[in-house]
Design a protein around this motif. Sequence first.
Motif, short mmCIF file in Angstrom:
data_model
loop_
_atom_site.label_atom_id
_atom_site.label_comp_id
_atom_site.label_asym_id
_atom_site.label_seq_id
_atom_site.Cartn_x
_atom_site.Cartn_y
_atom_site.Cartn_z
N SER A 196 -23.07 20.27 6.31
CA SER A 196 -21.88 19.41 6.53
C SER A 196 -21.65 19.17 8.03
N GLN A 197 -21.93 20.19 8.85
CA GLN A 197 -21.77 19.99 10.30
C GLN A 197 -22.83 19.04 10.83
N ALA A 198 -24.08 19.25 10.42
CA ALA A 198 -25.18 18.43 10.95
C ALA A 198 -25.02 16.96 10.52
N VAL A 199 -24.67 16.75 9.26
CA VAL A 199 -24.53 15.38 8.76
C VAL A 199 -23.42 14.64 9.53
N SER A 200 -22.35 15.35 9.82
CA SER A 200 -21.25 14.74 10.59
C SER A 200 -21.72 14.38 11.99
N GLU A 209 -31.38 15.19 14.01
CA GLU A 209 -32.02 15.67 12.78
C GLU A 209 -31.48 17.05 12.41
N ILE A 210 -31.83 17.48 11.22
CA ILE A 210 -31.45 18.82 10.78
C ILE A 210 -32.72 19.55 10.33
N VAL A 211 -32.87 20.80 10.80
CA VAL A 211 -34.08 21.57 10.46
C VAL A 211 -33.70 22.62 9.42
N TYR A 272 -34.11 12.16 8.45
CA TYR A 272 -33.28 13.04 9.30
C TYR A 272 -33.55 14.53 9.06
N VAL A 273 -34.29 14.84 8.01
CA VAL A 273 -34.45 16.24 7.60
C VAL A 273 -35.87 16.75 7.88
N LYS A 274 -35.96 17.84 8.66
CA LYS A 274 -37.25 18.49 8.91
C LYS A 274 -37.20 19.88 8.26
N VAL A 315 -17.71 17.82 4.39
CA VAL A 315 -18.21 16.81 5.34
C VAL A 315 -17.03 16.10 6.01
N GLU A 316 -16.02 15.75 5.23
CA GLU A 316 -14.88 15.04 5.83
C GLU A 316 -14.16 15.92 6.86
#
Length: 328
Positions: A196-200, A209-211, A272-274, A315-316
Motif C-alpha cells: 500500500s505504501q509503494a503503490v501510493s 518500482e516495488i521489489v 512496476y513489480v520486480k 492504499v487511500e
Amino acid sequence: MARALITGITGQDGLYLSELLLSKGYEVFGLIRGQNNPKLDLVRETVPDVKLLTGDLTDLSSLLRAMEHSTPDEVYNLGAISFVAYSWENAMLTTDVTGKGVLNILEAVRLYSHDEPGRVRFYQASSSEMFGKVHEVPQRELTLLWPRSPYGVAKVFGHYMTINYRESYGMHASSGILFNHESPRRGPEFVTRKVSQAVSRIKLGIQDEIVMGNLDAKRDWGFAGDYVDAMWRMMQQDTADDYVVSTGVTHSIRDLLDVAFRTVGIDDWARYVKQDPRFMRPAEVEMLIGDSSKARRVLGWEPKVHFEELVTMMVENDLEEQRVQAGR
Ligand code: NDP
Ligand code: GDR
C-alpha cells in the motif's frame, strides 16, 4: 471499572485493542519496553488514556511488577517479535520473546492470582503461522500444527503452554489463533503495508518500482479492528478455550497487488513489480485459509471488513500520508 493489562501496546493490535477497551470503560495499562521506546509518542497521541508501565517479556520480575501495579482483571499478551522473515535471522531472540515470553507472563499471572486461579483472565496471541505446511484445508482449532519458521515454532510453544496452564492450574487462559490481520497501522515490513505504501508512492511519482518475494503465497487477510473484538469476546466467556479467527477467504499476493494498483487507477501493474530472492523465505507457508465457525457460533463474532475494502482503505490512507510527507 474493569482493568486490563496489554503487552505489545505499541503494535498494531495493541492500539486497536486499547481503543476498544477504553470505549467499553476499562482502565487500560500498557507494557512498554526499553528506556526510550521510539513508539512512545505514537501511543501517547493515539490512546492518551492508556497508563504505561515499563517491562519486557524476557524479564519475569518486570512482569510481576506490572501485575502488581495494574491489578488487572484481564491480561492480553500481544507482545512478540512478530515478523516471520526476521525470525530466521534472530531465531534465539524470537524464541526468548515470542516463545518463552509467554511462559514468563503466564507465570506472572499464576503467581499473582495463586489464591484464586481464574480470577485474572489471560489471552494469548497465537497465530495461523502455527499451521505452516497445512495438514487440512481450511484450518481449524484441531488441525495438526506444522510450523515452518522459528516464529511459528515459538508460537506453538506459547499456544501449548497456554493450554497447559489452563489444564494444570485452572487458569482462565485462552488462545486466539488469529489469521493475518491488517490496517493502516500495520508495520511497513509486512506485505500488505509494503504494497500500500509503494503503490501510493508510485502513483505520486516518488517511487519507480516495488521489489517483492513470493507472489503466489496465499493468505486469509482480515481487518485488525475486527480481530481485537474477537479477543475481547474470548475473555468474556465463562470458560476459557481456543478459537480460530479468520475471514474464510484466501487471496494471493498477486490479488493484493491487483486491488492495490487498481485503487490508484493502474491496471497493468507487472512493469512496476520486480522480484528478488532476498524477499523469499527459507521455508514458505504457501496457503492459509481459516475455518472460524467456532468463533462465529460461540462468540457471536464475524468479520465486517472484507479483502477489497481493507486493501482500498490502506492504499487511500497511504496516499494521503505520502501526499502530506511530500508536501503536495
Ligand atoms: P506488532 O509487530 O505490530 O507488535 C508487536 C509488539 O510486541 C510491539 O508492541 C513490540 O514492542 C512488542 N514487543 C516486542 N518485543 C517485546 C519484548 N521483548 N517485550 C515486550 N514486548 C515486546 O504485532 P501485531 O500488533 O500485528 O500483533 C500482535 C500479536 O499478535 C503478536 O504477538 C503477533 O505475533 C500476533 N499475531 C499477529 C497477527 C497479525 O496478522 N497481525 C496474526 C496472528 C498473531 P516494541 O515497539 O517495543 O518493539
Ligand atoms: P506473514 O506476513 O509472514 O503471513 O505473518 P507477511 O505480510 O510478512 O507475509 C505474507 C506473505 O507475503 C509474502 N511476501 C512478502 N512478505 C513480505 N513481508 N515482504 C515481501 O516483499 C513479500 N513478498 C511476498 C511472504 O512470503 C508471505 O507468504 C504475519 C505476521 O503478522 C505474523 O506475526 C502473524 O502471526 C501472521 O501474519 C499470521
